[in-house]
Design an enzyme around this catalytic site. Structure first.
Site: not given
Length: 204
Positions: A163, A177
Site C-alpha cells: 500500500d 483497492d
C-alpha cells in the site's frame, strides 16, 4: 438468496422476445430431437471483451505502481504530493483493503479468489456495458491484491499487500483497492437502477 440467484442465474437464457420466428407459419429450425434451437443474443462477446480489457488495465496499473513503489519508495521517507493532505508512503499490509483485519490474511486471500470465480461465472451471461466495466474493475483489483498474497513475503497465501496512497486521516491503500471500491460503487448504482448483468431492467 433469491436476489443472488436472479443475478447469477443460468447462462444464455433467451428473453421472451428474443427467439421469435422470422414470419408466421415459417418452419422453425430444429435439431435431431425436434427441439427448437435456442436464440442467441448479440453483443455478449463484446461485453466480455470490455470486462477483461478493464480488468487487464486495472491489474497492469496496480502491478506497475507496486513495482515502482517497492524499488523507489520502500524504506524511504514519505513523499508529499499535496502538502499534508496526501502522501506516498510505502507500507506492507497483511490485512484487507485499507488495513482492516490484519489477523485474517489467509481468509482474505480465499475471499479474493472466490470473488474472481464469481465474476467469471457472471461473465457467461453478461450483456450490459456498465456491468462489464464494474466487474472488470472488481476483477482487476482482486487479481492485483491476490498477486501480492501469493508472491510476496512472508509466504504463499499469506503475503503482505503493498500500500502506498496515504491521505491525511485515512488508511493507506493502493490502486487495486481503489478499483475494487469504484467497481463496488458502480454495482450498487446499477442495482438501484434495476439493471441486471444480462441487460434487462426490472422493477421490484
Amino acid at each position: 438468496m433469491a436476489e443472488a440467484e436472479r443475478i447469477i442465474g443460468t447462462p444464455d437464457t433467451p428473453d421472451d422476445g428474443g427467439g421469435q420466428t422470422a414470419a408466421a407459419g415459417a418452419p422453425a429450425s430444429s435439431g435431431a430431437s425436434g427441439e427448437h434451437a435456442p436464440a442467441r443474443r448479440p453483443g455478449r462477446g463484446r461485453r466480455i471483451a470490455v470486462l477483461f480489457a478493464v480488468a487487464a488495465f486495472a491489474y497492469a496499473l496496480d502491478l506497475i505502481s507496486k513495482m515502482l513503489v517497492v524499488s523507489r519508495l520502500e524504506g524511504r521517507a514519505p513523499i508529499r504530493v499535496v502538502g499534508d493532505l496526501l502522501e506516498l508512503h510505502a507500507i506492507r499490509n497483511p490485512g484487507a483493503a485499507f488495513g482492516f483485519g490484519a489477523a485474517f490474511t489467509v481468509i482474505f486471500t480465499l475471499i479474493a479468489a472466490a470473488v474472481i470465480v464469481v465474476i467469471i461465472r457472471l461473465a457467461r451471461k453478461l450483456y450490459s456495458f456498465p456491468w462489464a466495466v464494474a466487474l472488470g474493475l472488481l476483477l482487476g483489483g482482486a487479481l492485483g491484491n491476490l498477486t501480492d498474497r501469493i508472491f510476496r513475503a512472508p509466504g504463499v497465501f499469506e503475503g503482505e499487500v503493498v500500500d502506498f496512497i496515504a491521505p491525511k486521516g485515512f488508511a493507506v491503500f493502493n490502486l487495486a483497492d481503489s478499483a475494487i471500491v469504484c467497481g463496488g460503487i458502480l454495482i450498487v448504482l446499477l442495482s438501484f437502477r434495476g439493471l441486471d448483468p444480462d441487460g434487462t431492467v426490472h422493477k421490484d
